[in-house]
Design a protein around this motif. Sequence first.
Motif, mmCIF file in Angstrom:
data_model
loop_
_atom_site.group_PDB
_atom_site.id
_atom_site.type_symbol
_atom_site.label_atom_id
_atom_site.label_comp_id
_atom_site.label_asym_id
_atom_site.label_seq_id
_atom_site.Cartn_x
_atom_site.Cartn_y
_atom_site.Cartn_z
ATOM 1 N N GLU A 7 0.827 -1.203 0.000
ATOM 2 C CA GLU A 7 0.000 0.000 0.000
ATOM 3 C C GLU A 7 0.859 1.251 0.000
ATOM 4 O O GLU A 7 0.555 2.213 -0.695
ATOM 5 N N SER A 10 2.563 1.806 -3.332
ATOM 6 C CA SER A 10 1.619 2.164 -4.391
ATOM 7 C C SER A 10 1.390 3.671 -4.463
ATOM 8 O O SER A 10 0.852 4.172 -5.447
ATOM 9 N N ARG A 14 1.960 8.640 -7.903
ATOM 10 C CA ARG A 14 0.619 9.249 -7.964
ATOM 11 C C ARG A 14 0.726 10.768 -7.978
ATOM 12 O O ARG A 14 1.605 11.357 -7.357
ATOM 13 N N GLU A 15 -0.201 11.380 -8.696
ATOM 14 C CA GLU A 15 -0.260 12.834 -8.737
ATOM 15 C C GLU A 15 -0.940 13.348 -7.476
ATOM 16 O O GLU A 15 -1.849 12.710 -6.939
ATOM 17 N N GLU A 26 4.109 15.235 -8.010
ATOM 18 C CA GLU A 26 3.997 13.781 -8.110
ATOM 19 C C GLU A 26 4.830 13.152 -7.005
ATOM 20 O O GLU A 26 5.942 13.608 -6.717
ATOM 21 N N GLY A 73 -6.581 7.849 -3.624
ATOM 22 C CA GLY A 73 -7.280 7.037 -4.615
ATOM 23 C C GLY A 73 -6.390 6.986 -5.849
ATOM 24 O O GLY A 73 -5.187 6.773 -5.731
ATOM 25 N N ASP A 74 -6.965 7.229 -7.007
ATOM 26 C CA ASP A 74 -6.155 7.316 -8.220
ATOM 27 C C ASP A 74 -5.203 8.502 -8.144
ATOM 28 O O ASP A 74 -4.153 8.515 -8.771
ATOM 29 N N ILE A 75 -5.608 9.526 -7.397
ATOM 30 C CA ILE A 75 -4.764 10.676 -7.087
ATOM 31 C C ILE A 75 -4.767 10.856 -5.577
ATOM 32 O O ILE A 75 -5.535 10.211 -4.871
#
Length: 96
Positions: A7, A10, A14-15, A26, A73-75
Amino acid sequence: MDADADEITSLVGREVYSNNGVFVGEVEDIQLNLNAEAVTGLALTELNADLFAAQMTGQKGVIVPYRWVRAVGDIILINDVVERYEGDDADSEIAV
């Protein structure tokens, strides 16, 4: 512990945006407190030049406190970085 490590890693790449929708940078690396087993900061690169141009003097990035993170999340969304960075306590909050 391996799931926690997955986690954490990951987050790299990411932005990061402020909760106002402003691109900040980033994630290049994660700052950890190993004794407390906690993430303490995000090392950002590919910074928004409009936010950091005046303060950047050959530096590659900044470290923002993880306590600013609102959502992942995605960002990654962080609290009002523009206002905090330009405020009086900027030096104590963001490490350049």
